[in-house]
Design a protein around this motif. Structure first.
Motif, short mmCIF file in Angstrom:
data_model
loop_
_atom_site.label_atom_id
_atom_site.label_comp_id
_atom_site.label_asym_id
_atom_site.label_seq_id
_atom_site.Cartn_x
_atom_site.Cartn_y
_atom_site.Cartn_z
N ILE A 95 0.84 -1.20 0.00
CA ILE A 95 0.00 0.00 0.00
C ILE A 95 0.87 1.25 0.00
CG2 ILE A 95 -1.89 -1.13 1.25
CD1 ILE A 95 -0.96 0.47 3.75
N ASN A 96 0.26 2.38 -0.35
CA ASN A 96 0.89 3.68 -0.20
C ASN A 96 0.73 4.16 1.24
OD1 ASN A 96 1.56 3.89 -2.95
ND2 ASN A 96 -0.38 4.88 -3.43
N ALA A 97 1.70 4.93 1.72
CA ALA A 97 1.63 5.45 3.08
C ALA A 97 0.60 6.56 3.23
CB ALA A 97 3.00 5.98 3.51
N ASP A 98 0.32 7.27 2.16
CA ASP A 98 -0.51 8.47 2.25
C ASP A 98 -1.92 8.25 1.71
OD1 ASP A 98 0.41 8.10 -0.30
OD2 ASP A 98 1.07 10.16 -0.62
N ASP A 99 -2.40 7.00 1.75
CA ASP A 99 -3.75 6.68 1.31
C ASP A 99 -4.52 5.96 2.40
OD1 ASP A 99 -3.58 7.68 -1.33
OD2 ASP A 99 -2.52 5.90 -1.99
N PHE A 100 -5.82 6.23 2.46
CA PHE A 100 -6.74 5.51 3.34
C PHE A 100 -7.57 4.59 2.45
CE2 PHE A 100 -10.93 4.87 5.10
CZ PHE A 100 -10.70 4.61 6.44
N TYR A 101 -7.53 3.28 2.72
CA TYR A 101 -8.15 2.30 1.84
C TYR A 101 -9.45 1.71 2.36
CZ TYR A 101 -3.65 2.35 -0.61
OH TYR A 101 -2.53 2.72 -1.30
N GLY A 102 -9.66 1.72 3.67
CA GLY A 102 -10.88 1.16 4.23
C GLY A 102 -10.71 -0.26 4.73
N ALA A 103 -11.40 -0.58 5.81
CA ALA A 103 -11.27 -1.89 6.45
C ALA A 103 -11.68 -3.03 5.53
CB ALA A 103 -12.10 -1.92 7.73
N GLY A 104 -12.74 -2.83 4.73
CA GLY A 104 -13.19 -3.89 3.84
C GLY A 104 -12.16 -4.28 2.81
N SER A 105 -11.37 -3.32 2.35
CA SER A 105 -10.33 -3.60 1.36
C SER A 105 -9.27 -4.52 1.93
CB SER A 105 -9.70 -2.28 0.89
OG SER A 105 -10.67 -1.44 0.31
#
Length: 308
Positions: A118-128
């Motif tokens: 993942i990228n450090a500066d992104d929020f992806y969400g628990a479901g992902s």
């Protein structure tokens, strides 16, 4: 064996400015990486590997040593210009590392199990994270001729920034949900309420709201390291005239492996909303989004205060 999460955190963020990876966005000073690591551990990941610059190592240790290292397996690896495969020489004048594929390769010595990137500066969400964990935890298929990887596919409408343009990898997949190709669009934004992209900043082409895009959230097994090393030699040969600035992007490597018939990449759909720090104006929007999720009970007010 629990899968690992590899966090690409060596970039400084030219459009955002500063070490955006550590910008506080949560009510107790949490940054976006805190939420990703929290979601990953809740989903069943067992180790986190931060890919950082050597000069920012202490900042990361200061940020995570007191909260993560006491409850989890935490590693730090360095993305450095000199970290290249045997037979490759770093040209004089090169000032920065070699891109996101190089960032993943930097983790080779710390990862021997299936892993997510993942990228450090992104929020992806628990479901992902749950969907990617399920993919990585599945028993490997025997006698496969191709590597089996995965990419989380986000709806374009869930990934745009109100603070300015963003880069997005627009994906095509086949009837079985496997990735066919990724087309990089470096300037994607809303104009008159509709998403579109531009190559020259003057003319804009509409994009479907529901187009599937890559947010650099991947699922791999360790075979990807050898493939990146193999591609590194090709990258150097192809970019001899601009080795002072050329970068080797992870989606480009994956795209090439698909077209060479060396990898099958499953596109895992997620309905989660992406949030990120691409432009300076994104910070307030992200803080408001996190505050809303805390108010809704999706996250505690102090992520790590409840960890024993």
């Amino acid at each position: 064996m629990k899968p690992t999460i590899v966090v690409m955190a060596a970039g400084m963020g030219s459009r955002f400015g500063g070490l955006k990876q550590l910008s506080p966005v949560g009510p107790s000073g949490e940054n976006l990486m805190d939420y990703s690591v929290y979601d990953a551990f809740a989903a069943g990941f067992g180790k986190v590997v931060f890919v950082v610059k050597r000069e920012t190592e202490q900042a990361f240790r200061d940020a995570y040593g007191s909260k993560l290292e006491r409850v989890a397996d935490v590693r730090y690896v360095f993305q450095e210009i000199e970290n290249v495969p045997n037979g490759v020489s770093v040209p004089p004048g090169r000032a920065k590392p070699w891109g996101t594929a190089h960032a993943v390769l930097s983790a080779k010595g710390a990862v021997t199990e299936p892993f997510a990137v993942i990228n450090a500066d992104d929020f992806y969400g628990a479901g992902s994270f749950r969907a990617l964990r399920d993919f990585l935890a599945a028993p490997p298929e025997r006698a496969r001729e191709k590597h089996r990887y995965a990419m989380m596919g986000f709806a374009l409408s869930n990934t745009l920034s109100d603070g300015g343009s963003v880069s997005r990898g627009i994906c095509r997949r086949d009837a079985d949900g496997r990735l066919i190709e990724i087309i990089e669009r470096t300037r994607v934004e809303r104009r008159d309420g509709a998403p579109c992209y531009s190559e020259d900043g003057q003319s804009f082409v509409p994009i479907d709201e529901d187009a599937v895009v890559s947010m650099n959230m991947w699922g791999f097994n360790p075979s990807i390291f050898n493939e990146i090393e193999r591609k590194f030699a090709e990258f150097f040969e192809r970019n001899q005239a601009r080795l002072d600035t050329a970068e080797m992007y992870l989606p480009t490597v994956v795209d090439a492996l698909i077209k060479e018939g060396r990898a099958d990449v499953s596109v895992l759909d997620t309905a989660d909303r992406w949030w990120g720090l691409t432009n300076p104006g994104d910070l307030q929007a992200v803080r408001e989004a996190i505050a809303g999720m805390v108010a809704d009970g999706k996250y505690p007010e102090d992520l790590w205060g409840i960890v024993s």
